[in-house]
Design a protein around this motif. Structure first.
Motif, PDB file in Angstrom:
ATOM      1  N   SER A 287      -2.428  14.038   4.325  1.00  9.24           N
ATOM      2  CA  SER A 287      -2.836  13.225   3.176  1.00  9.24           C
ATOM      3  C   SER A 287      -1.773  12.214   2.759  1.00  9.24           C
ATOM      4  CB  SER A 287      -3.163  14.126   1.985  1.00  9.24           C
ATOM      5  OG  SER A 287      -3.349  13.365   0.816  1.00  9.24           O
ATOM      6  N   ARG A 288      -2.206  10.957   2.651  1.00 10.74           N
ATOM      7  CA  ARG A 288      -1.315   9.902   2.125  1.00 10.74           C
ATOM      8  C   ARG A 288      -1.137  10.045   0.616  1.00 10.74           C
ATOM      9  NH1 ARG A 288      -2.653  10.161   7.369  1.00 10.74           N
ATOM     10  NH2 ARG A 288      -2.256   8.218   8.529  1.00 10.74           N
TER      11      ARG A 288
ATOM     12  N   GLU B 162      -7.955   8.225  -0.624  1.00  8.59           N
ATOM     13  CA  GLU B 162      -7.323   8.638   0.634  1.00  8.59           C
ATOM     14  C   GLU B 162      -7.750   7.730   1.786  1.00  8.59           C
ATOM     15  OE1 GLU B 162      -4.837  10.588   3.102  1.00  8.59           O
ATOM     16  OE2 GLU B 162      -5.035  11.105   0.973  1.00  8.59           O
TER      17      GLU B 162
ATOM     18  N   GLU C 109      -2.972   0.998   6.713  1.00  7.97           N
ATOM     19  CA  GLU C 109      -1.943   1.187   7.730  1.00  7.97           C
ATOM     20  C   GLU C 109      -2.245   0.360   8.981  1.00  7.97           C
ATOM     21  OE1 GLU C 109      -1.937   5.365   8.348  1.00  7.97           O
ATOM     22  OE2 GLU C 109      -1.116   5.816   6.372  1.00  7.97           O
TER      23      GLU C 109
ATOM     24  N   ARG D   3      -5.374   4.991   4.035  1.00  8.29           N
ATOM     25  CA  ARG D   3      -5.309   5.047   5.494  1.00  8.29           C
ATOM     26  C   ARG D   3      -5.707   3.701   6.103  1.00  8.29           C
ATOM     27  NH1 ARG D   3      -5.912  10.305   8.126  1.00  8.29           N
ATOM     28  NH2 ARG D   3      -5.347  11.924   6.626  1.00  8.29           N
TER      29      ARG D   3
END
Length: 554
Positions: free
Chosen positions: A504-505, A541, A548, A545
Motif C-alpha cells: 500500500s502506498r 490507493e 508512478e 499507484r
C-alpha cells in the motif's frame, strides 16, 4: 470552435452547437469579459468557454462541475488547464498528503472536495470563472452562475425540462452518423433513447442485464425497444459484465484526483469496443437522471416551517416509503444548525458509527466518517481540514435541500468527468446530457414538493417525457440495485484487494494501517463492506499507484 476580432478572441471546447458566426458576433460586441456571463448561461451543451480581450483572459468550465478549471504558477506566470493532472505533470507537483487524508473520508463534504490534490495547483469552483490580468500574474475568480429559484409548478416546468433535454440530446446527435445509448430499462436512459431516435443519427441501444434474478431491467428495456423499430438493440451477456473491483491493479488512466469511479471502471468501459465496432461515434449515458428527475427530501426541512400541513402529509408518506423512525425524523427536522456549525461538528465525530439514513436524507448532507483502518495521523489531518473549512464555508444554497441537490450533482460529475476521459482513451467518447447546465437549471426551477413526493416516482421526468416515451415505459416505479455484483466482486477479487494493501502506498505515507486492510480483504463477508465503506480508500490507493512511472511534460 473559435472566433477572433482585432481586440477579442472566443473559444468553446467541448459539446456546444454554437456557430463560428455567432461566436464572432459576440466577440465583436465584447467590451468587458463579464459580459460573457449571459452567453455562458444561455448556450446548450457541456463545454469550457475561454475568452481574451485586450490581453486579459477569462476561462470557465460548467456549473455542474463536469468541466473544471485549474491553475498554477510557472516562473511567475499563471497557467490554466482543464485538468489538475496536466499542470502537475508540467510542474512536477507532488500529491498533498493532507488532501489525501481528506479524500479518505466517506463522504467528503462541501467545500473540501473542490480542491486540487496536488501541491501548488489551485481549483476554480464550479460556477466561477477564472480571470487573468494582461500581465499574466494577477488572478481572481468571479461567480457567473447561481441556481434558479424553485418557483415553477410541475405543469409549467416539465415542458422546459423537455425542451432542455431535447436540445442536450440534439447537440450530440444532430451531426448524424451512429450514436449508441444506454438502455437499462430505467426512465433516464429510456428517455434519452427515444429522444435520440428522433434525431438524424442512427441509434444503437445498449443493455447490460444484471446478474440478480430479481433484476427486472432487461424486461423494461425490451418493452422500450419494442417501440423503437429503427433502433439496433444490443443485449450483452450478463455473465460477461465485469464485477465491481475488477482490474484495480491494472488501472493506468490519467486521473487528476482519486475517484470511486475506479470501482466500476471495468464495467463502464467493457462494452465500448463492441459499440465502436458497430459504428458508434459517441455513447450517451443516462447518468444524472436521478439527480434532476428526483431531488433531496431535505427540502422538507424548510417546507415544514413554511407550510407545515403539506410538509407533514408528505413526510408521513416518506416515513412509510423508507421506513424512517419517527424519532430520527424528529431529530433531523428539529436540527437548525447553520452549515458552518454542522461542518465544524462533523470534525469531532469522524470515528462515530455511520449515521442513520434519515439523518442523511433530511440534513445538510451525510456526515463524513473515517473508518478504523485510517491512522490517527490521517484522522488529525482530516479533522484539521474540516475545522479550517468550517470557519469560512458557505452552503451551496441557504435551503439545505437545494444545497444537497447541488452537492450530489457536483459529487457525481467529479466521477463522470474522469470516466469520460477513460472512455475517450478507450476509443469511444461518452456524454451525459442530463448533466448539461441548461437541463439542471430547468429541473431545479421546479418546486421541490412536486419533484420529490412519496406518491409518485420521478414525476418531473415522466411528465416531461409524456408524448415522447410511451406511457407503458413511463409506468415503471422500480430501480434495480447492484448489490449482488458488489458482494460477488468482493469475493472474486479478494486476491487483488489483498495485493493492493500488502504493498500500500497509503500505508507508506502513514495514512492507513496496512494490516487492518489486509485482514479485511481476507474476510470479504465482513459487515459493512457492501455499504461502500472501502471505496474512498481504494480510490486513493489506485490513484497513487497511477502516478508512478509518469514523467513530467517538458
Amino acid at each position: 470552435m473559435s472566433a477572433r476580432t482585432r481586440r477579442a478572441a472566443l473559444a468553446v471546447f467541448g459539446c456546444c452547437p454554437v456557430t463560428p458566426g455567432e461566436l464572432h458576433a459576440w466577440a465583436e460586441q465584447l467590451t468587458d469579459l463579464t459580459q460573457l456571463d449571459s452567453l455562458a448561461r444561455t448556450l446548450p451543451g457541456s463545454f469550457h468557454l475561454v475568452a481574451s480581450l485586450d490581453g486579459r483572459v477569462r476561462a470557465q468550465g460548467t456549473a455542474s462541475g463536469l468541466r473544471l478549471v485549474f491553475w498554477t504558477t510557472i516562473q511567475g506566470i499563471t497557467v490554466a488547464a482543464g485538468t489538475a493532472d496536466l499542470l502537475a505533470r508540467i510542474t512536477g507537483a507532488a500529491p498533498d498528503r493532507g488532501e489525501l487524508a481528506v479524500r479518505l473520508l466517506w463522504p467528503v463534504p462541501h467545500p473540501l472536495y473542490e480542491t486540487s490534490v496536488f501541491q501548488g495547483v489551485r481549483a476554480v469552483s464550479p460556477g466561477d470563472a477564472l480571470y487573468l490580468a494582461a500581465d499574466g500574474r494577477t488572478t481572481r475568480t468571479s461567480r457567473w452562475w447561481t441556481p434558479p429559484e424553485p418557483v415553477r409548478s410541475l405543469a409549467t416546468g416539465a415542458p422546459v425540462v423537455r425542451q432542455a433535454l431535447t436540445e442536450a440530446v440534439a447537440a450530440r446527435t444532430d451531426a448524424g452518423g451512429v450514436v449508441s445509448c444506454d438502455l437499462s430499462g430505467g426512465l433516464d436512459s429510456t428517455s434519452l433513447c427515444f429522444l435520440a431516435d428522433r434525431s438524424p443519427a442512427r441509434v444503437i441501444a445498449s443493455t447490460w442485464p444484471g446478474r440478480d434474478p430479481a433484476d427486472d431491467d432487461l424486461g423494461w428495456a425490451k418493452r422500450a425497444s419494442g417501440h423503437l423499430p429503427g433502433v439496433d438493440h444490443v443485449v450483452w451477456d450478463a455473465d460477461e459484465s465485469p464485477l465491481l473491483y475488477t482490474d484495480l491493479l491494472e488501472i493506468d488512466d490519467p486521473m487528476d484526483e482519486p475517484t470511486i469511479g475506479v470501482m466500476d471502471r471495468a464495467r463502464v468501459l467493457h462494452h465500448l469496443p463492441g459499440l465502436k465496432a458497430r459504428g458508434s461515434r459517441l455513447h450517451l449515458t443516462g447518468i444524472g437522471g436521478d439527480h434532476i428527475a428526483w431531488c433531496s427530501e431535505a427540502y422538507y426541512h424548510r417546507l415544514l416551517r413554511r407550510n407545515p400541513w403539506l410538509a407533514l402529509r408528505q413526510l408521513r408518506g416518506f416515513k412509510a416509503l423508507f421506513t424512517w423512525p419517527v424519532s430520527g425524523m424528529a431529530r433531523a427536522l428539529a436540527d437548525g444548525r447553520p452549515y458552518r456549525r454542522w461542518l465544524a461538528d462533523t470534525a469531532v465525530r469522524l470515528r462515530e458509527p455511520p449515521p442513520d439514513t434519515v439523518t442523511c436524507a433530511l440534513g445538510w448532507s451525510a456526515p463524513p466518517r473515517m473508518f478504523g483502518w485510517a491512522t490517527p495521523e490521517a484522522e488529525a489531518l482530516a479533522r484539521d481540514a474540516l475545522s479550517r473549512a468550517a470557519t469560512t464555508a458557505r452552503p451551496l444554497h441557504p435551503d439545505r435541500g437545494l444545497h444537497t441537490d447541488l452537492e450530489a450533482i457536483r459529487t457525481c460529475t467529479r466521477i463522470i468527468r474522469i470516466w469520460d476521459g477513460m472512455a475517450a482513451r478507450a476509443g469511444l467518447p461518452m456524454a451525459s446530457p442530463f448533466l448539461d447546465d441548461r437541463v439542471i437549471e430547468a429541473a431545479l426551477a421546479v418546486r421541490p414538493r412536486e419533484r420529490v413526493t412519496p406518491w409518485a416516482y420521478k414525476p418531473l421526468l415522466t411528465t416531461a417525457m409524456r408524448g415522447i416515451v410511451p406511457d407503458e415505459c413511463l409506468r415503471r416505479t422500480s430501480k434495480a440495485q447492484a448489490s449482488m455484483d458488489a458482494s460477488n466482486g468482493l469475493r472474486e477479487h479478494q486476491g487483488d484487494l489483498l495485493a493492493l494493501w500488502e504493498d500500500s502506498r497509503l500505508a507508506a505515507l502513514g495514512l492507513v494501517d496496512r494490516e487492518a486492510l489486509c485482514d479485511l480483504a481476507r474476510r470479504p463477508a465482513s459487515p459493512g463492506l457492501q455499504d461502500a465503506i472501502l471505496y474512498s480508500t481504494i480510490a486513493c490507493e489506485v490513484w497513487l499507484r497511477g502516478l508512478e512511472g509518469r514523467t513530467a511534460t517538458p
